[in-house]
Enzyme design. Sequence first.
Site, PDB file in Angstrom:
ATOM      1  N   HIS A 133      46.571  41.759  30.888  1.00 10.58           N
ATOM      2  CA  HIS A 133      46.947  40.535  31.614  1.00 10.58           C
ATOM      3  C   HIS A 133      48.369  40.104  31.200  1.00 10.58           C
ATOM      4  CE1 HIS A 133      45.166  36.794  33.751  1.00 10.58           C
ATOM      5  NE2 HIS A 133      46.477  36.795  33.867  1.00 10.58           N
TER       6      HIS A 133
ATOM      7  N   ARG B 157      43.214  39.045  40.066  1.00  8.99           N
ATOM      8  CA  ARG B 157      42.194  38.668  39.096  1.00  8.99           C
ATOM      9  C   ARG B 157      41.179  39.806  39.011  1.00  8.99           C
ATOM     10  NH1 ARG B 157      45.178  35.528  37.159  1.00  8.99           N
ATOM     11  NH2 ARG B 157      45.018  33.268  37.055  1.00  8.99           N
TER      12      ARG B 157
END
Length: 310
Positions: free
Chosen positions: A273, A225
């Site tokens: 992502h 993350r």
Amino acid sequence: MTTCALFTSYESTEPWLLEFNRQFPHLNVQDWQHIADPQQVKYGIVWKPTEAFFKRFPNLNTMFNMGAGVDAILNNPAVPKHIDIYRIEDGGMAAQMNQYFSYFLLHYFRDMDLYQQQQPQKQWRVQPFRSASSFSVGILGLGQLGAQLAQHLQSFGFDITGWSRSKKQLDGVTSYTGAEELKPFLKRTDALCCLLPLTPDTQGILNHQNMSQLPKGAVVINAGRGKHLVVDDLLKLLDENHLRGAVLDVFEQEPLPAEHKLWQHPKVMMTPHSSAQSEYAPCVKKIGNILQAIADSKTPSGLVDRNRGY
Ligand code: NDP
Ligand code: OXD
């Protein structure tokens, strides 16, 4: 009949509904907005649900997170605390992560960054040979994704290590655990691969103190993350030539704002992502099997431990 309310924040619910209908026709999975009697719904299948979702279904008791990471859902104040949350374990993502990390690890191990710099200069120069066994790949997080990555990378002959909370017995993988073993783990790592969940304990783990323990010339690849990384610390270590390069798939703010300095940095490669995406068929299979296990009063895996944060 079990009715499940499906909510997706980033795409149409249609392909998911089709897949549920194909694999589990006896389950009544419906788009959350089309359910006639919301009061009787106990199960939610969600990715980044809004407050409106929880208002509409006051009797939810179980939710399925359609991804691996649960940081967003655990940090969402609209999510009632009594709801059991299951997450996707693997769901087709492990194979994609293996491809993603292999690609970038080979990029650095085979000096492609250096050859890319040589080409515009018309330099014909072979970089020194390095054996794969001398290239140490350290994986932060040896869970569903990290453990499979550790196994996969062995085909390249790399020296594989991993860091997790609990000790692992994985063939060919040196296991490090806990805060006290982080430093020795980092000190031997040429390529640091982050596949940790974001929790209060792991936030900011890719900071100056830790990344400066890596040997000079190491690389960092973060697919965990964005909040694992302290961007300014990374840039400092890159600009001082302590680190050779970085690959970033995840960012504190996504999409990454156009004015962000990371876009232009010559030693940073970025992806939006996209390192691994939940695949319809395996994810639906996991969720359907968990629902079946719950119906059979069995204890399915994938239940999120709210105290641990993953
Ligand atoms: P798992 O929960 O299966 O694995 C997490 C691993 O991290 C475990 O090995 C766990 O240790 C370890 N860990 C957690 N906290 C700590 C800590 N404080 N110290 C040391 N180790 C710790 O998760 P997954 O492998 O399924 O996924 C990992 C993460 O990858 C997700 O949470 C998500 O953030 C990210 N992800 C990113 C994607 C992308 O597209 N970029 C796609 C999918 C996932 P232990 O085994 O001892 O519990
Ligand atoms: C996930 C992700 O956690 O896509 O599944 O990041």
